[in-house]
Design a protein around this motif. Structure first.
Motif, PDB file in Angstrom:
ATOM      1  N   GLU A 201     139.859  66.991 -27.990  1.00 29.71           N
ATOM      2  CA  GLU A 201     139.007  67.108 -26.802  1.00 29.71           C
ATOM      3  C   GLU A 201     138.256  68.432 -26.797  1.00 29.71           C
ATOM      4  O   GLU A 201     137.069  68.487 -26.470  1.00 29.71           O
ATOM      5  CB  GLU A 201     139.855  66.954 -25.533  1.00 29.71           C
ATOM      6  N   ARG A 205     134.236  68.838 -26.985  1.00 27.33           N
ATOM      7  CA  ARG A 205     133.532  69.571 -25.925  1.00 27.33           C
ATOM      8  C   ARG A 205     132.664  70.682 -26.528  1.00 27.33           C
ATOM      9  O   ARG A 205     131.581  70.992 -26.023  1.00 27.33           O
ATOM     10  CB  ARG A 205     134.565  70.160 -24.966  1.00 27.33           C
ATOM     11  N   ASP A 209     128.641  72.202 -25.758  1.00 21.64           N
ATOM     12  CA  ASP A 209     128.774  73.371 -24.889  1.00 21.64           C
ATOM     13  C   ASP A 209     127.811  74.469 -25.326  1.00 21.64           C
ATOM     14  O   ASP A 209     127.964  75.064 -26.391  1.00 21.64           O
ATOM     15  CB  ASP A 209     130.222  73.876 -24.928  1.00 21.64           C
TER      16      ASP A 209
END
Length: 794
Positions: A201, A205, A209
């Motif tokens: 995860e 991400r 980002d």
């Protein structure tokens, strides 16, 4: 005319063979260091030559502005940038991303640490890394190995189709092997894995980002004919659109700028998250060291040539009376200098081949650089220029003698209130050499201190064995049965090195300040085995009873005194029973406080430390062996290992040996010692030549003094005192400068040795010893000469 210059030059050099030998060896020593620097400079421009279309391929840099308006440049960028450039801008042909990381990999039961890069499919075409066999790593959980890594992991067998295991990335299948990678590359890795392999995860991400500007590297190849100005205009727009609304903590903003691969090396600026390209500062430092060493040799040439000025002055006078003009005389003297320099180049090349196998030279200077005709042309040109520059001052001075002054022997050379030029050069030589020696001795003493110091835990009689895939408890049970084994413990990290896992820990689950802490997994016997002291509380309950169950992480931890200060808990007793949050879901209770010890290198002050019971993270067993017959016990330990793991070699290592290898850096010290020895050798050769010439010119004075009743020791003192004064002056100048040079290195360490009498006194003693032997050797021979021989013609 040129031929006659060469003939006369050879005759003069052969006539004064000692002086010629001193000059050739001195110039060769300094020239060798310069050749090393020139090779490395040439290699610095070779970085990235293998990348296709490097003239229109760019790496994007990030300039970060902090809250106090300080700007710091990063070689990395946020990961979404590459996709935006490729999708929205027509002048972009391709983009690729690279994430660099370290990983502990398991291969056929062996645990190996290597550097890897996560790459997308375009990596192989944009940056031009070629495969020797197999396919690129594109599918999830696939990898391509370098030839060296393939051999390290799988020996000589074909690695394609075999599996590598990683705790976080999972089982990774090898799909290909690279061709031998260029030695000079700004990216260094043992293997690459597909970007899609990073599937946690946090990793997903990271791909979207814009706040994570340290995530990885972004490369952009522009379409043929497109200008970099278009990219420069697009980057601010992308930044403004995608960073709007970001809440920064310590940063204010950032901007992007392109850096061409063609000009990536040498680097003009120091970048954070940098890759392996050398900087101009490094190259300038290397060249400065080489030029200083060569300058010492040039001093010798100038010194010895001016020392022989009296004998050459008569030659100058006769040639001037015969009609020679000044430029002809200068050409003659400079021809001699160039011939010496060319000879020195040949000797320098031989010296270069002798030191070429040294690990420091291969790793940091000439690894992967070939001596092509262009480089040889640079070498020859450099030697000729060196000869011209070295010969200019003597040629200018000697050719300026007036015949009338020569006949009256009025050829004294004075500078700066009567101090002779020759004496100034000798002082400069020994001053530079002594400064280098003080700095080197400070480095060597610090490294020996770190290699042999008391770190606060037991290292004598401790044998460290990597577990690899052997179950810890089974191995510990077998080892405990061996006579001579006092105790066995386990740890995830060997202390005295990197320190282990470094993460933020909080006192409360949400909110509150976090503290950076090192976390190391240990078992119930570690405290006693390593002679650590508990100041408060007790050993963790799980460590003594394993209430959490074997293989399960414990709920109790131990901390050191520095952690008590970092969490502002008052004193060790108040710390016992308090709780900490290792992450959002892991709460632990402090069972005891351990007395501070140095678990990292001496570069850092003691940091906060947490010792926890996490059997799955154990990587080493520490075997405490009783005094008496350690070799016999070691043989039995090896037998146990062979029984439990017959397919892997025994790689156990004594803890004391590990600390010594980790901190001694013998290769670096040996190379720096070589440079210092060269500097002293050049200085001593120059001094020998000066003393030799002085004693030869005063041979009749010595004969008269002996006839008048002077003793040998009086004559030695008479001939030596002027040179001893020069050594003392050099020592007086070099001691404070050498102290500052040594402290400039030592200040980088939290705990370091001092520069006292043992360093300064030893260096000045060696200076006087070497100088005294050089002076005494020649003056003693002169003092023993027979006066009848020297006065026969009077």
């Amino acid at each position: 005319m040129f031929y006659s210059y060469l003939v006369i030059a050879f005759r003069n050099l052969w006539k004064h063979r000692l002086f010629s030998f001193i000059n050739v060896v001195g110039l060769a020593s300094g020239m060798m260091v310069c050749l090393l620097a020139l090779i490395d400079i040439k290699g610095a421009f070779d970085y990235g030559n293998f990348h296709p279309h490097s003239d229109r391929t760019y790496r994007v840099l990030t300039d970060v502005t902090s809250s106090d308006n300080q700007m710091v440049a990063f070689a990395s960028t946020p990961m979404p940038l590459a996709d935006v450039l490729k999708r929205e801008y027509g002048f972009v042909e391709q983009t690729t991303q690279v994430i660099r990381d370290y990983a502990e990999l398991t291969v056929d039961g062996k645990k190996l640490v290597d550097t890897y890069c996560a790459v997308d499919p375009a990596f192989f075409t944009v940056l031009g890394y070629k495969l020797a066999s197999g396919q690129p790593a594109i599918a999830p959980r696939t990898a391509v190995l370098t030839p060296q890594t393939a051999e390290k992991f799988f020996g000589l067998s074909n690695p394609i189709g075999k599996v590598i295991h990683h705790q976080e990335l999972g089982a990774i299948t090898v799909t290909g092997v690279f061709q031998p990678l260029p030695t000079r590359s700004h990216l260094e890795f043992g293997l690459v894995v597909s970007m899609s392999t990073r599937s946690t995860e946090n990793q997903k991400r990271e791909q979207t980002d814009w706040k994570q500007y340290k995530a990885g590297y972004t490369y952009v190849r522009l379409k043929e004919g497109a200008s970099v100005e278009a990219l420069e205009k697009a980057l601010p727009t992308i930044t403004a659109r995608n960073t709007k609304g970001i809440q920064w903590k310590t940063e204010k903003s950032y901007t992007f700028r392109p850096q061409s691969l063609a000009t990536l090396s040498p680097a003009f600026e120091e970048l954070q998250m940098s890759t392996w390209e050398p900087t101009w500062g490094k190259l300038a430092t290397e060249m400065a060291v080489g030029l200083i060493t060569l300058l010492l040799a040039v001093f010798n040439y100038v010194n010895l040539t001016l020392a022989r000025s009296l004998s050459r002055a008569r030659e100058v006078g006769i040639r001037k009376v015969s009609g020679a003009v000044r430029w002809q005389l200068m050409s003659q003297f400079m021809a001699e200098s160039v011939i010496l320099s060319v000879f020195a180049l040949g000797v320098a090349y031989l010296l270069l081949r002798l030191i070429e196998p040294m690990p420091f030279v291969q790793q940091w200077l000439i690894g992967g650089v070939e001596l092509n005709p262009t480089l040889w042309a640079v070498f020859v040109g450099f030697s000729i220029v060196t000869g011209l520059l070295a010969g200019f001052v003597p040629a200018h001075v000697l050719s300026g003698f007036r015949p009338a002054q020569v006949l009256r022997s009025q050829t004294g050379l004075k500078v700066f209130k009567g101090i002779t030029l020759r004496k100034s050069l000798i002082v400069a030589q020994f001053t530079i050499a002594l400064i280098a020696m003080i700095a080197l001795l400070s480095v060597a003493r610090q490294q020996n201190y770190m290699a042999t110091a008391d770190y606060g835990f037991r290292s004598e009689g401790i044998l460290n064995i990597p577990l690899n895939t052997v179950p810890y408890q089974r191995l510990a049970n077998e080892l405990n049965r061996i006579p001579g084994v006092e105790r066995v413990s386990a740890t995830s990290e060997l202390f005295g090195s990197h320190g282990g896992e470094y993460r933020k820990v909080r006192r409360q689950k949400t909110g509150g300040d976090s503290t950076a802490v090192f976390i190391t997994a240990v078992d119930q016997h570690f405290i006693a085995n390593m002679d650590l002291t508990l100041l408060a509380g007790q050993n963790s309950p799980e460590m003594t009873t394993d209430t959490a169950g074997e293989g399960s992480p414990g709920r109790f931890v131990l901390v050191n005194e520095e952690a008590v200060k970092a969490f502002r808990m008052g004193n060790p007793r108040e710390m016992v029973g308090q709780t900490l949050w290792l992450n959002d879901s892991t709460e632990v209770q402090i069972a005891g406080v351990v007395k501070n010890f140095q678990f990292t290198t001496f570069s850092w002050a003691i940091k906060p430390l947490i010792l926890s019971y996490q059997p799955k993270q154990f990587r080493y067993v520490n075997v405490r062996i009783a005094d008496g017959a350690p070799e016999a016990t070691l043989a039995k330990v090896q037998g146990v290992w062979k029984h439990l793991n017959p397919h892997q070699p025994f790689t156990g290592e004594w803890y004391r040996d590990f600390l010594y290898k980790r901190h001694s850096h013998e290769d670096d010290v040996n190379f720096m010692g070589l440079l210092t020895a060269l500097a002293f050798s050049i200085a001593c050769l120059g001094l020998l030549g000066m003393v030799t010439y002085t004693t030869e010119t005063r041979v009749k004075e010595v004969g008269i003094r002996k006839v008048m009743g002077a003793e040998v020791r009086q004559i030695i003192w008479l001939l030596s005192w002027d040179f001893v004064k020069l050594l003392l002056i050099a020592g007086g100048i070099a001691l404070p400068l050498g102290y500052l040079a040594g402290m400039a290195f030592l200040i980088n360490f939290a705990y370091h040795v001092s520069i006292g009498f043992e360093t300064l006194g030893g260096c000045i003693g060696l200076l006087l010893g070497l100088g005294g032997l050089t002076i005494g050797f020649r003056t003693y021979r002169a003092a023993l000469s027979n006066p009848a021989d020297s006065l026969r013609n009077e």
